[in-house]
Design a protein around this motif. Structure first.
Motif, PDB file in Angstrom:
ATOM      1  N   LEU A   1       0.874  -1.159   0.065  1.00 46.89           N
ATOM      2  CA  LEU A   1       0.056   0.048  -0.127  1.00 46.89           C
ATOM      3  C   LEU A   1       0.924   1.269   0.067  1.00 46.89           C
ATOM      4  CD1 LEU A   1      -2.908  -1.098   2.601  1.00 46.89           C
ATOM      5  CD2 LEU A   1      -2.712  -0.957   0.061  1.00 46.89           C
ATOM      6  N   GLY A   2       0.407   2.141   0.767  1.00 49.34           N
ATOM      7  CA  GLY A   2       1.213   3.473   0.919  1.00 49.34           C
ATOM      8  C   GLY A   2       0.933   4.594  -0.108  1.00 49.34           C
ATOM      9  N   GLY A   3       0.229   4.194  -1.395  1.00 54.66           N
ATOM     10  CA  GLY A   3       0.173   5.444  -2.299  1.00 54.66           C
ATOM     11  C   GLY A   3       1.496   6.044  -2.477  1.00 54.66           C
ATOM     12  N   THR A   4       2.363   5.365  -2.794  1.00 58.24           N
ATOM     13  CA  THR A   4       3.634   6.028  -3.089  1.00 58.24           C
ATOM     14  C   THR A   4       3.529   6.997  -4.362  1.00 58.24           C
ATOM     15  OG1 THR A   4       4.637   3.779  -2.589  1.00 58.24           O
ATOM     16  CG2 THR A   4       6.081   5.459  -3.760  1.00 58.24           C
ATOM     17  N   THR A   5       3.867   8.302  -3.982  1.00 60.80           N
ATOM     18  CA  THR A   5       3.671   9.206  -4.635  1.00 60.80           C
ATOM     19  C   THR A   5       5.100  10.143  -5.173  1.00 60.80           C
ATOM     20  OG1 THR A   5       1.575   9.924  -3.807  1.00 60.80           O
ATOM     21  CG2 THR A   5       2.589  11.884  -4.997  1.00 60.80           C
ATOM     22  N   VAL A   6       5.328  10.405  -6.448  1.00 55.10           N
ATOM     23  CA  VAL A   6       6.678  10.757  -6.926  1.00 55.10           C
ATOM     24  C   VAL A   6       6.332  11.986  -7.719  1.00 55.10           C
ATOM     25  CG1 VAL A   6       7.899   8.640  -6.768  1.00 55.10           C
ATOM     26  CG2 VAL A   6       6.764   9.091  -8.841  1.00 55.10           C
ATOM     27  N   PRO A   7       7.431  12.984  -7.652  1.00 49.07           N
ATOM     28  CA  PRO A   7       8.535  13.002  -6.915  1.00 49.07           C
ATOM     29  C   PRO A   7       8.327  13.073  -5.377  1.00 49.07           C
ATOM     30  CG  PRO A   7       8.311  14.971  -7.895  1.00 49.07           C
ATOM     31  CD  PRO A   7       7.197  14.087  -8.493  1.00 49.07           C
TER      32      PRO A   7
ATOM     33  N   VAL B   1       7.780   9.236   0.755  1.00 50.23           N
ATOM     34  CA  VAL B   1       7.039   9.109  -0.406  1.00 50.23           C
ATOM     35  C   VAL B   1       5.572   8.583  -0.399  1.00 50.23           C
ATOM     36  CG1 VAL B   1       8.780   9.680  -2.207  1.00 50.23           C
ATOM     37  CG2 VAL B   1       8.052   7.214  -1.349  1.00 50.23           C
ATOM     38  N   PHE B   2       5.448   7.884   0.796  1.00 54.48           N
ATOM     39  CA  PHE B   2       4.038   7.316   1.018  1.00 54.48           C
ATOM     40  C   PHE B   2       2.978   8.416   1.608  1.00 54.48           C
ATOM     41  CE2 PHE B   2       5.990   3.107   2.282  1.00 54.48           C
ATOM     42  CZ  PHE B   2       6.356   2.931   1.077  1.00 54.48           C
ATOM     43  N   ALA B   3       2.012   8.603   0.561  1.00 55.86           N
ATOM     44  CA  ALA B   3       1.089   9.765   1.020  1.00 55.86           C
ATOM     45  C   ALA B   3      -0.441   9.181   1.400  1.00 55.86           C
ATOM     46  CB  ALA B   3       0.500  10.235  -0.500  1.00 55.86           C
ATOM     47  N   SER B   4      -0.662   7.635   1.545  1.00 55.01           N
ATOM     48  CA  SER B   4      -1.767   7.071   1.896  1.00 55.01           C
ATOM     49  C   SER B   4      -1.547   6.396   3.266  1.00 55.01           C
ATOM     50  CB  SER B   4      -2.619   6.233   0.687  1.00 55.01           C
ATOM     51  OG  SER B   4      -3.601   5.733   1.148  1.00 55.01           O
TER      52      SER B   4
END
Length: 339
Positions: A258-264, A304-307
């Protein structure tokens, strides 16, 4: 189907004069041990949560490690051109306090799943199953190359023999099947840009089946684990429940990234790209795959995890879904492999 063999009787424990990490006799005692939420009993295997996407499964005297990352809070990883991330947590066990590892499942070659210290420290002969991209990278480092790397495409399978059998008897074995995954959104401009700059490598999920091989060449599955890998909820994943439902093959456990990894960086929204499932997609994957038990991992270790995990918990409750076991780093899930 490919075949490799792991003969536990011939494994020599690493010595301290080797440039390897695996020198401890066992994992640290788990800070908590959890079981099936509704029908515990008969447990003979365990999954220890190290942190991020790193877990260690123990069964029949072997240890299987997923996506080894042992960096500490404040350490940085490089994730592509102009993109880095800082770790926010510590692993439950240090890299150089690992016991012997017998097999690694590496979903893709990214530093938050196979960090620089891991690459320098694991023994070169350690069997690793991964993607063709990661295999090409890990075997092209001259004298420092890993020498026992196998790659699987989606739905390709590999049998791993972990014990010997005599006439009329079965022996414990593993079957690993590559599962589809997409680490970038399915949009032509984004995919083409990623191909050009090589920021986000190809990724796999895995179906790991623990069971018993018979002399007649059959394999009786005793427990089935789906590991999502770093993927978004894409159409290719619909093939997973279709194939397994058609053969009435239950998925006992899902480890969902999970984590909703968001880049940059999440702080740069809306000029960002989400490259792993967030809470909403994780709940939808539960509905799609219908595992008996779900364990979320890869949810809060990097900036970088947004969730958040709390968001996932709330959405699971709103959806009325059960069978979720939450592990903190250093905790284990114990389960029963059927004979």
């Amino acid at each position: 189907m490919q075949h490799i063999s792991i003969d536990l009787s011939n494994l020599q424990p690493p010595t301290r004069d080797q440039p390897v990490a695996e020198v401890a006799e066992s994992l640290p005692t788990a800070t908590a041990s959890k079981r099936h939420p509704s029908s515990p009993g008969g447990e003979n295997a365990s999954i220890y949560f190290v942190g991020t996407a790193t877990t260690i499964l123990e069964w029949q005297g072997i240890r299987i490690m997923t996506d080894p990352n042992f960096l500490h809070a404040g350490d940085h990883v490089h994730l592509g051109p102009g993109v880095s991330s800082t770790r926010k947590t510590n692993p439950a066990v240090d890299l150089h306090d690992l016991p012997r590892i017998d097999l690694v499942l590496l979903s893709h070659y990214h530093a938050d799943h196979f960090d620089q210290h891991v690459e320098a420290s694991l023994r070169r002969s350690l069997p690793i199953i991964t993607t063709s991209h990661a295999r090409s990278t890990l075997t092209s480092k001259g004298p420092e190359s890993f020498t026992n790397i196998y790659d699987l495409e989606p739905f390709q399978q590999m049998m791993i023999n972990i014990g010997s059998k005599s006439a009329g008897q079965s022996a414990p074995a593993l079957r690993v099947t590559g599962m589809p995954g997409k680490h970038v959104p399915v949009a032509k401009p984004i995919e083409k840009l990623n191909e050009l700059v090589g920021a986000i490598p190809p990724t796999n999920g895995w179906m790991l089946e623990l069971g018993y091989a018979q002399n007649a060449g059959t394999f009786n599955v005793g427990y089935r684990i789906y590991i999502s890998g770093d993927t978004l909820l894409v159409g290719d994943l619909k093939e997973i429940p279709r194939r397994y439902a058609e053969q009435n093959q239950k998925i006992d456990l899902m480890l969902v990234h999970l984590g909703g990894t968001t880049v940059p960086s999440p702080s740069l929204a809306p000029f960002t790209l989400m490259v792993t499932m967030d809470a909403t997609q994780g709940v939808e994957l539960m509905r799609l795959v219908k595992p008996d038990v779900t364990i979320p991992i890869h949810y809060d270790d990097y900036d970088v995890f947004a969730s958040s995990l709390e968001n996932f918990q709330a959405q699971v409750e709103r959806a009325g879904l059960g069978g979720v076991v939450y592990l903190d780093r250093g905790e284990e899930y114990r389960f029963a492999v059927r004979e």
